[in-house]
Write an enzyme that holds these catalytic residues in place. Sequence first.
Site, PDB file in Angstrom:
ATOM      1  N   LYS A   1       6.481   5.456   7.341  1.00  0.00           N
ATOM      2  CA  LYS A   1       5.946   4.505   8.382  1.00  0.00           C
ATOM      3  C   LYS A   1       7.137   3.945   8.795  1.00  0.00           C
ATOM      4  O   LYS A   1       8.167   3.530   8.388  1.00  0.00           O
ATOM      5  CB  LYS A   1       5.063   3.412   7.593  1.00  0.00           C
ATOM      6  CG  LYS A   1       3.807   4.041   6.872  1.00  0.00           C
ATOM      7  CD  LYS A   1       3.262   2.692   6.404  1.00  0.00           C
ATOM      8  CE  LYS A   1       1.947   3.236   5.634  1.00  0.00           C
ATOM      9  NZ  LYS A   1       1.353   2.086   4.859  1.00  0.00           N
TER      10      LYS A   1
ATOM     11  N   HIS B   1       0.574  -1.200   0.077  1.00  0.00           N
ATOM     12  CA  HIS B   1      -0.172   0.009  -0.097  1.00  0.00           C
ATOM     13  C   HIS B   1       0.798   1.199  -0.218  1.00  0.00           C
ATOM     14  O   HIS B   1       2.065   1.393   0.402  1.00  0.00           O
ATOM     15  CB  HIS B   1      -0.905   0.100   1.168  1.00  0.00           C
ATOM     16  CG  HIS B   1      -1.794  -1.174   1.303  1.00  0.00           C
ATOM     17  ND1 HIS B   1      -2.244  -1.537   2.613  1.00  0.00           N
ATOM     18  CD2 HIS B   1      -2.252  -1.859   0.503  1.00  0.00           C
ATOM     19  CE1 HIS B   1      -2.973  -2.673   2.616  1.00  0.00           C
ATOM     20  NE2 HIS B   1      -3.359  -2.754   0.969  1.00  0.00           N
TER      21      HIS B   1
ATOM     22  N   TYR C   1       2.439   0.820  13.956  1.00  0.00           N
ATOM     23  CA  TYR C   1       3.358   1.503  13.223  1.00  0.00           C
ATOM     24  C   TYR C   1       2.795   3.219  13.108  1.00  0.00           C
ATOM     25  O   TYR C   1       1.688   3.420  13.330  1.00  0.00           O
ATOM     26  CB  TYR C   1       3.336   1.249  11.528  1.00  0.00           C
ATOM     27  CG  TYR C   1       1.832   1.239  10.834  1.00  0.00           C
ATOM     28  CD1 TYR C   1       1.569   1.895   9.890  1.00  0.00           C
ATOM     29  CD2 TYR C   1       1.202  -0.175  11.187  1.00  0.00           C
ATOM     30  CE1 TYR C   1       0.308   1.754   9.550  1.00  0.00           C
ATOM     31  CE2 TYR C   1       0.048  -0.259  10.552  1.00  0.00           C
ATOM     32  CZ  TYR C   1      -0.861   0.664   9.497  1.00  0.00           C
ATOM     33  OH  TYR C   1      -1.824   0.785   9.055  1.00  0.00           O
TER      34      TYR C   1
ATOM     35  N   ASP D   1      -6.443  -5.866  -2.188  1.00  0.00           N
ATOM     36  CA  ASP D   1      -5.039  -6.334  -2.606  1.00  0.00           C
ATOM     37  C   ASP D   1      -4.818  -7.154  -3.535  1.00  0.00           C
ATOM     38  O   ASP D   1      -4.186  -7.675  -4.499  1.00  0.00           O
ATOM     39  CB  ASP D   1      -4.215  -6.997  -1.213  1.00  0.00           C
ATOM     40  CG  ASP D   1      -3.845  -5.891  -0.298  1.00  0.00           C
ATOM     41  OD1 ASP D   1      -4.152  -4.518  -0.508  1.00  0.00           O
ATOM     42  OD2 ASP D   1      -3.853  -6.066   1.015  1.00  0.00           O
TER      43      ASP D   1
END
Length: 181
Positions: free
Chosen positions: A70, A61, A130, A169
């Site tokens: 991230k 992503h 994250y 996905d």
Amino acid sequence: MKFIETSIPDVKIIEPTVFGDDRGFFMETFRTELFNQHCGERVFVQENHSKSSHGILRGLHYQTENTQGKLVRVTSGEVFDVAVDMRKQSTTFGQWVGVLLSAENKRQLWVPEGFAHGFYVTSNEAEFVYKCTDVYNPNVEVSLKWDDPRVNIQWPLVDGVLPLLSGKDEAGVAFADAPKF
């Protein structure tokens, strides 16, 4: 903390110093001054926590707006974590880095803005935490196809079994057709 270079210079492995005894352990997971010195100045605005079962692959992503850097780590279990460089002007454009992150090794991975990111759960389950440099915006999110032959990620699929994917996905876009930075 130790900041470890990867094959893509902007992506860093961060290894904490762990102090432990028979009672447990203590470790520092983030310090702004050290992070900025080794990874560039960033402000984190959102933190997320997910849980996934064995064989699940989330990603790859990225957002075309509200671009997110991230800082990722695993608090339970183990994942194979991947960053793919989507920056056209980069010398590492289209290349990827993959790292095993686990509650045991306590490593973190810094994935800067301009990268697609995903992970594959290699343990029975994993909890993934994250920090992000911008907010999640589903309206501009792209899912890069996890098995795109151009990128050729060497996922450590357990027993060669295909991963479990979300519908988003599963319908991921090929690298050749994906928006770039």
